[in-house]
Design an enzyme around this catalytic site. Sequence first.
Site, PDB file in Angstrom:
ATOM      1  N   ASP A 237       0.826  -1.195   0.000  1.00  0.00           N
ATOM      2  CA  ASP A 237       0.000   0.000   0.000  1.00  0.00           C
ATOM      3  C   ASP A 237       0.872   1.261   0.000  1.00  0.00           C
ATOM      4  O   ASP A 237       1.886   1.326   0.711  1.00  0.00           O
ATOM      5  CB  ASP A 237      -0.845  -0.038   1.284  1.00  0.00           C
ATOM      6  CG  ASP A 237      -1.848   1.081   1.374  1.00  0.00           C
ATOM      7  OD1 ASP A 237      -2.747   1.135   0.533  1.00  0.00           O
ATOM      8  OD2 ASP A 237      -1.732   1.911   2.292  1.00  0.00           O
ATOM      9  N   GLU A 299       1.367  -0.478  -5.027  1.00  0.00           N
ATOM     10  CA  GLU A 299       0.419   0.584  -5.322  1.00  0.00           C
ATOM     11  C   GLU A 299       1.275   1.817  -5.565  1.00  0.00           C
ATOM     12  O   GLU A 299       1.742   2.462  -4.632  1.00  0.00           O
ATOM     13  CB  GLU A 299      -0.522   0.852  -4.158  1.00  0.00           C
ATOM     14  CG  GLU A 299      -1.566   1.873  -4.578  1.00  0.00           C
ATOM     15  CD  GLU A 299      -2.260   2.595  -3.430  1.00  0.00           C
ATOM     16  OE1 GLU A 299      -3.383   3.042  -3.628  1.00  0.00           O
ATOM     17  OE2 GLU A 299      -1.671   2.738  -2.356  1.00  0.00           O
TER      18      GLU A 299
HETATM   19  C1  GLC Z   1      -4.141   3.227  -0.237  1.00  0.00           C
HETATM   20  C2  GLC Z   1      -5.416   2.418  -0.131  1.00  0.00           C
HETATM   21  C3  GLC Z   1      -6.524   3.330   0.307  1.00  0.00           C
HETATM   22  C4  GLC Z   1      -6.180   3.886   1.666  1.00  0.00           C
HETATM   23  C5  GLC Z   1      -4.816   4.583   1.609  1.00  0.00           C
HETATM   24  C6  GLC Z   1      -4.316   4.854   2.988  1.00  0.00           C
HETATM   25  O1  GLC Z   1      -4.209   4.186  -1.208  1.00  0.00           O
HETATM   26  O2  GLC Z   1      -5.685   1.816  -1.360  1.00  0.00           O
HETATM   27  O3  GLC Z   1      -7.756   2.678   0.363  1.00  0.00           O
HETATM   28  O4  GLC Z   1      -7.158   4.790   2.081  1.00  0.00           O
HETATM   29  O5  GLC Z   1      -3.839   3.758   1.016  1.00  0.00           O
HETATM   30  O6  GLC Z   1      -3.971   3.666   3.620  1.00  0.00           O
END
Ligand code: GLC
Length: 577
Positions: A237, A299
């Site tokens: 993440d 991500e």
């Molecule tokens: C990432 C996740 C999202 C979350 C953010 C903070 O972008 O996909 O859903 O709110 O991280 O953890």
Amino acid sequence: MFRAVRSILLLFTLSLALSAPELVVHAAPPETSKTQSSADPWWKHAVVYEIYPRSFQDSNGDGIGDLNGITARLDYLHDLGIDAIWITPFFPSPQIDFGYDIADYSAVDPQFGTMADFDRLVSEAKKRNIRVIVDYVANHTSDQNSWFKESRSSRDNPKRDWYIWRDGKGPGKPPNNWFSWFGHSAWTLDSSTNQYYYHYFYTEQPDLNWRNPEVQKAMYDVMRFWLDRGAAGFRIDAVSRLFEDPELRDDPILSGTNAYGDPNIEHKYTDNLPEVHDILKEFRKVADSYPGNPVLISEADQPNISELTKMYGNDDEVQLPMDFQVADVNKLSARDFRRLLNEVDDNSAGGQPHYFFSNHDQPRQWDRYGNGTHNDQIAKLMATLLLTTRATPQMYYGEEIGMRTTPPTSKEDVKDPVGKLGWPVDKGRDGERTPMQWDTSKNAGFSLAEKSWLPVPPSAAQYNVQDEARDPNSILNFYKKLISLRRTMPALRNGDQTMLNFDDQNVVAYVRKDAKTGDAVLVALNMTAENTKLKFDLSQFGLKEKNGKSLIPATAGKISLENVTLQPFAVMIVQVR
Ligand code: GLC
């Protein structure tokens, strides 16, 4: 006990739903694990499916999906042709950010089940050749995590330096101008120790200090914990936010304001610092110390191809960087898709791209790319794009049945805090997180509760697994067909990819050819509402025949490549020689 009875009921309902005559023959996922070489690892050929566990299947009637619910639906996923599921966080959490605020990295939140449920999910998934990928929230914890509780307890606590604590610039003045992604200052004052802590996201999500070796060790141990329990890898993440400028320089202010009323800023000193790559290399070392080629998916909402290229670590960083450039074209532009796919081919240096269009943070593709009248056809077009390029595809639960974004209709109903703060400009992410639409029973088969945590969209009456399984022209059967082709045709499974017809404004077309077998396919996607005539000469690829066998749409005889007409938003997959 109740849980067990409910699971049996659910399996029974599910088998009824899926016993309808299947019109598409599906090739089961091949057995891979033991014979797998790391030169041709499983994740290159996998179809990854994201599950938002709150919304997939509720097995105990509390209105919230859970791990046993996922286990009960594994046969559906197997039948669809899924190779790996990525489950968003199911760890103990106050659920401020619906699990992305983790209070304990090595346990299961009781609302999602138990550790035994997780183990059972992994072993049942394995029986169906489905791997389980766990979400790894590395940037921040919950403020309820014991690490943070210790850290905030005093300035000289041994864990003080596990987070980013700084003095303000003066009374009521945070250390600098950094803004949270979720609105307002990224610094919150802790009155008991009179220092500010930094949080890229919500106040309740303090950032870990990745410059501290103890944090690094603790977080690598988290990876080992889940790998030891059979996880097949991680989706990491918010990875580009792991480091901040140690000098705390102010970010440049841009013009205008965002949905939360803050000035727009360039996150220059908090995003994509070079140190991120040192940590990615360490993540990879941990993953590589386990058998079975565990995968790392980042991500990485990189702003351009050159930043994204740095995320392709090939042999020493992540194997699959999610490509937000391709996901967020946000219009049916043949020119933009062709340019981006081509750019990836030119820049990924042998790395494997990872494409997706929908996820739990993005409005769903059915309406984001749909034009209001041809949405189902456009859903099939986007599916074809996703499942026929050389990139590893990632799907989001429900896209295969054409689920649409269904945002709350009033501010009082909003669950996602950003939706409350940004209402009505930003309604938050509830709209893309609604329950999976299984059938036409109560709560669309998602839950037996009176009320599910988010309401089931009205579209469930027509768009649901049970009805679509019976309809040969459904979006669901279209996905099954594509996944099956991707699995069985060497060209789609392994082939090189070359973009065609660079001047065409309407159609994205490419050839995939497998060097070993010579198997080749031509894919063409009409991104407009106009009938479009096309002509292909593929002789430069050693493909001399002027006719090909159309697999989608399936036709009896061969079609001429010199005289192709594509209907509005139509797709074509033709086997060529
Ligand atoms: C990432 C996740 C999202 C979350 C953010 C903070 O972008 O996909 O859903 O709110 O991280 O953890």
